[in-house]
Design an enzyme around this catalytic site. Structure first.
Site, PDB file in Angstrom:
ATOM      1  N   CYS A  59       0.830  -1.208   0.000  1.00  0.00           N
ATOM      2  CA  CYS A  59       0.000   0.000   0.000  1.00  0.00           C
ATOM      3  C   CYS A  59       0.861   1.254   0.000  1.00  0.00           C
ATOM      4  CB  CYS A  59      -0.938   0.000   1.191  1.00  0.00           C
ATOM      5  SG  CYS A  59      -0.089  -0.124   2.784  1.00  0.00           S
ATOM      6  N   GLU A  87      -4.778   1.940  -7.690  1.00  0.00           N
ATOM      7  CA  GLU A  87      -3.601   1.390  -7.035  1.00  0.00           C
ATOM      8  C   GLU A  87      -3.058   0.247  -7.891  1.00  0.00           C
ATOM      9  OE1 GLU A  87      -2.338   0.416  -2.449  1.00  0.00           O
ATOM     10  OE2 GLU A  87      -4.390  -0.036  -3.080  1.00  0.00           O
TER      11      GLU A  87
END
Length: 502
Positions: free
Chosen positions: A308, A405
């Site tokens: 992340c 992402e």
């Protein structure tokens, strides 16, 4: 597929593993851990596969909803006694766990490589990082403080104390199977909370081995309970809905986090949410390009880009963009792609076939909008879920790869003209977990710290995570912090008492 019987009936590992791997896999517990007892699940076993080969390496217990409630029962039963345990005693158990982890680091590193795919060198790094949460919070357990003093009116004494929030449900992701578990378990135990932890279906083995280690460190039965399941939603929902649960901590995608927040609202649970990221990596024309390139390799390709905190959008000043792209491409071309357990491998597989398909889709969309592939952009032939490390330039605004992402080994470069444009591009996302800035101008660095809307920032570095620092984001990247002085307070509630003056 040929399978060899494991020590647990009905559980097996692939005969394609080496003798060392097979011996380790045989020692990994295969059951649910509830109330200090390893036991079978109520559903068909989960098959855990090595993403580098696609082979099943172990079959483990699979929890159903009733198993989840039994785990919560055990956590509730143990809660009062654990909360009453002296902080020093709680801290010493965590410290023993840290020491045992150092003794067993080779086992944990190899196991993470087998179930998740990361190269052994990175897995060893995760053992170090994950262990630091055990050590840090072993020290914080004895530093839980309150305050005491006369109130402003002089009519009484104010006492402010901290108490454990109660039983906690911890949901961890697949990409850092040790560190994500210790980052949640350690502060909960230090604060005096009992827990039920649900590791990801794709990488549950490390958590099972960790709980065995905690048991060896002297953790009482019921303080930590583990449920592995292939039906996360069905198992989690009844636990979250149970009024005895007081805390939910989740690391994962923003859409799932939103759903869990909605569910937790019914009982007004304390929540910690570490959600998605879309990290900007800004390189100004006064940056030390050697530092920037080294930082890019860390921020983008650690864990094969499956983090992340991975740099997602490389925003490079137009006057140095070509040189930066040339240098990073040279470094990327030197990567060795392969099974993480093999010597010399620097890039492992992605977690599964869906992740590879996502890389193919993101790159194809970027190219269709005018991006150029400098290296990579293909899937290597052979078994396993691999994708070649890739560098893209001339990435257009609005491309999927700058909005979503990436979670893979694709470095996508866009350009900017001036500082104001860099800030606008960096903040042009719903996410706000981490940002990276490379500049030799101290004043500019401070302006970026003030203006980039993220919970964390790296200046002239591509690695920011540390057990002693608060980890977390803003906007759609989550709520709360893990690690640092702040981390233990996620598991404590504040109580105020007034004692009238006599």
């Amino acid at each position: 597929m040929s399978l060899v019987a494991d020590i647990t009936p009905g559980v097996a590992f692939s005969s394609g593993a080496s003798a060392r791997e097979a011996e380790l896999l045989a020692r990994v517990p295969a059951g649910l851990y509830i109330g200090g007892v390893w036991q079978a699940g109520s559903a068909d076993p989960i098959e855990v596969a090595d993403p580098a080969t696609g082979r099943v390496i172990k079959r483990i217990a699979n929890a159903g909803p009733e198993d989840g409630i039994r785990a919560l029962d055990a956590a509730v039963e143990a809660a009062d006694a654990w909360a009453a345990t002296a902080p020093r005693a709680r801290g010493e158990i965590l410290r023993r766990a840290f020491d045992l982890l150092q003794d067993r680091r080779e086992d944990f590193a190899l196991l993470m490589t087998l179930e998740m795919g990361k190269p052994l060198a990175e897995a060893n790094g995760e053992v170090t990082y994950g262990g630091e949460f055990l050590r840090w919070f072993s020290e914080e357990a004895v530093r839980i403080a309150g305050r005491y003093g006369t109130n402003p009116e002089g009519t009484g004494t104010t006492v402010v104390s901290q108490r454990p929030v109660g039983p906690c449900f911890l949901i961890t992701p697949w990409n850092f199977p040790l560190a994500m578990a210790t980052r949640k378990i350690a502060p909960a135990l230090a604060a005096g909370c009992t827990v039920v932890i649900k590791p990801a279906e794709l990488t549950p083995l490390t958590t099972l081995l960790l709980v065995q280690l905690l048991e060896d460190a002297g953790l009482p039965a019921g303080v930590v309970n583990v449920i592995t399941t292939s039906s996360s939603r069905d198992v989690s929902a009844p636990i979250i809905a149970d009024p005895r649960l007081r805390k939910l901590s989740f690391t994962g995608s923003t859409p799932v986090g939103r759903t869990l927040i909605e569910q937790s609202a019914q009982n007004v649970l304390r929540t910690s949410m570490e959600l998605g990221g879309n990290a900007p990596f800004i390189v100004f024309d006064d940056a030390d390009l050697d530092k920037a390139v080294t930082g890019a390799m860390l921020a983008k390709f650690r864990n094969t880009g499956q983090a992340c905190t991975a740099a997602n959008r490389f925003i490079v000043q137009d006057t140095v963009a070509d040189e930066f792209a040339r240098r990073v491409t040279e470094r990327v071309d030197a990567f060795v792609v392969g099974r993480g357990a093999e010597d010399g491998v620097t890039i492992g597989p992605l977690i599964n076939e869906a992740a590879v398909a996502n890389m193919e889709s993101l790159v194809a969309d970027a190219v269709s909008r005018g991006a150029r592939v400098l290296t990579g952009g293909t899937r290597p032939e052979g078994a396993g879920s691999f994708y070649a490390p890739t560098v893209l330039v001339d990435v257009a605004p609005g491309s999927d790869i700058v909005r979503e992402e990436i979670f893979g080994p694709v470095l996508a470069i866009s350009t900017f003209r001036d500082e104001a444009e860099a800030v606008a591009l960096a903040n042009g996302t719903e996410y706000g977990l981490v940002g990276y800035v490379f500049t030799e101008d101290l004043g500019r660095a401070q302006r970026m710290i003030d203006q980039i809307d993220t919970g964390m920032m790296g200046v002239n570095t591509g690695l920011v995570s540390n057990a002693a620092a608060p980890f977390g984001g803003v906007k759609q990247s989550g709520l709360g912090r893990e690690g640092g002085l702040e981390g233990i307070h996620e598991y404590l509630s504040t109580k105020y008492t007034l004692i009238p003056a006599s």
